[in-house]
Design a protein around this motif. Sequence first.
Motif, PDB file in Angstrom:
ATOM      1  N   ILE A  36       0.128  -5.738  14.262  1.00  0.00           N
ATOM      2  CA  ILE A  36       0.356  -4.198  14.531  1.00  0.00           C
ATOM      3  C   ILE A  36       0.145  -3.507  15.319  1.00  0.00           C
ATOM      4  O   ILE A  36      -0.837  -3.225  16.274  1.00  0.00           O
ATOM      5  N   PRO A  37       1.332  -3.311  16.154  1.00  0.00           N
ATOM      6  CA  PRO A  37       1.120  -2.233  17.626  1.00  0.00           C
ATOM      7  C   PRO A  37       0.362  -1.161  17.209  1.00  0.00           C
ATOM      8  O   PRO A  37       0.490  -0.690  16.510  1.00  0.00           O
ATOM      9  N   SER A  38      -0.663  -0.820  18.453  1.00  0.00           N
ATOM     10  CA  SER A  38      -1.663  -0.159  18.755  1.00  0.00           C
ATOM     11  C   SER A  38      -1.212   1.320  17.685  1.00  0.00           C
ATOM     12  O   SER A  38      -1.353   2.587  17.252  1.00  0.00           O
ATOM     13  N   ARG A  39       0.866   1.557  18.788  1.00  0.00           N
ATOM     14  CA  ARG A  39       0.519   2.780  18.637  1.00  0.00           C
ATOM     15  C   ARG A  39       1.159   3.408  16.596  1.00  0.00           C
ATOM     16  O   ARG A  39       1.096   4.183  16.289  1.00  0.00           O
ATOM     17  N   LEU A  40       1.506   2.004  15.657  1.00  0.00           N
ATOM     18  CA  LEU A  40       2.123   2.361  14.445  1.00  0.00           C
ATOM     19  C   LEU A  40       0.264   1.957  14.095  1.00  0.00           C
ATOM     20  O   LEU A  40      -0.129   2.920  13.247  1.00  0.00           O
ATOM     21  N   PRO A  71      -4.414   5.066   8.138  1.00  0.00           N
ATOM     22  CA  PRO A  71      -5.945   5.524   7.374  1.00  0.00           C
ATOM     23  C   PRO A  71      -6.975   4.118   8.052  1.00  0.00           C
ATOM     24  O   PRO A  71      -6.147   3.238   8.603  1.00  0.00           O
ATOM     25  N   LYS A  72      -7.751   4.552   8.265  1.00  0.00           N
ATOM     26  CA  LYS A  72      -8.865   3.622   8.823  1.00  0.00           C
ATOM     27  C   LYS A  72      -8.915   2.680   7.448  1.00  0.00           C
ATOM     28  O   LYS A  72      -8.841   3.166   6.784  1.00  0.00           O
ATOM     29  N   ALA A  73      -9.358   1.183   7.968  1.00  0.00           N
ATOM     30  CA  ALA A  73      -9.934   0.035   6.937  1.00  0.00           C
ATOM     31  C   ALA A  73     -10.844   1.333   6.348  1.00  0.00           C
ATOM     32  O   ALA A  73     -12.105   1.592   6.724  1.00  0.00           O
ATOM     33  N   GLY A  74     -11.060   1.040   4.746  1.00  0.00           N
ATOM     34  CA  GLY A  74     -11.699   1.090   4.164  1.00  0.00           C
ATOM     35  C   GLY A  74     -11.510   3.083   3.389  1.00  0.00           C
ATOM     36  O   GLY A  74     -12.438   3.586   2.310  1.00  0.00           O
ATOM     37  N   GLN A  75     -10.537   3.561   4.405  1.00  0.00           N
ATOM     38  CA  GLN A  75     -10.256   4.669   3.936  1.00  0.00           C
ATOM     39  C   GLN A  75      -8.172   4.681   3.283  1.00  0.00           C
ATOM     40  O   GLN A  75      -7.585   5.525   3.409  1.00  0.00           O
ATOM     41  N   GLY A  76      -8.172   3.645   2.969  1.00  0.00           N
ATOM     42  CA  GLY A  76      -6.956   3.284   2.474  1.00  0.00           C
ATOM     43  C   GLY A  76      -6.198   3.160   2.631  1.00  0.00           C
ATOM     44  O   GLY A  76      -4.282   2.920   2.881  1.00  0.00           O
ATOM     45  N   GLY A 101      -4.030  -0.157   1.083  1.00  0.00           N
ATOM     46  CA  GLY A 101      -2.704   0.999   0.082  1.00  0.00           C
ATOM     47  C   GLY A 101      -1.474   1.188   0.936  1.00  0.00           C
ATOM     48  O   GLY A 101      -0.403   1.419  -0.149  1.00  0.00           O
ATOM     49  N   PHE A 102      -2.010   2.547   1.717  1.00  0.00           N
ATOM     50  CA  PHE A 102      -0.889   2.562   2.537  1.00  0.00           C
ATOM     51  C   PHE A 102       0.408   1.656   3.218  1.00  0.00           C
ATOM     52  O   PHE A 102       1.820   2.155   2.769  1.00  0.00           O
ATOM     53  N   ILE A 103       0.026   0.229   3.705  1.00  0.00           N
ATOM     54  CA  ILE A 103       0.757  -0.897   3.616  1.00  0.00           C
ATOM     55  C   ILE A 103       1.065  -1.073   2.473  1.00  0.00           C
ATOM     56  O   ILE A 103       2.898  -1.259   2.880  1.00  0.00           O
ATOM     57  N   LEU A 104       0.797  -1.211   1.547  1.00  0.00           N
ATOM     58  CA  LEU A 104       1.350  -1.592  -0.154  1.00  0.00           C
ATOM     59  C   LEU A 104       2.680  -0.968  -0.309  1.00  0.00           C
ATOM     60  O   LEU A 104       3.888  -1.249  -0.217  1.00  0.00           O
TER      61      LEU A 104
END
Length: 86
Positions: free
Chosen positions: A9-13, A18-23, A26-29
Amino acid sequence: MTTTVSVKIPSRLLERMPKAGQGRSGFILQAVEEKLARQTPADWKPSSKRGRRMAALLERGRQERSPLLDEAALERELADRRGRLA
């Protein structure tokens, strides 16, 4: 069932997710599900003579297969075929 998938995933995206462990998962799904829901399945159009014959057979048989059963009717049909209905 779930499968782990690794993607780049490009860093700009990544900065906007959300940070790892903070959703993040779920956001990606949710994003993938929304994208897939917007796509319409392509209609099948046979290109060979054999494919056109098969399509014609499917079309003629459509009336036999309709109307489709709902879940409750399907369960009743299966129970009847298995001899479990009185």
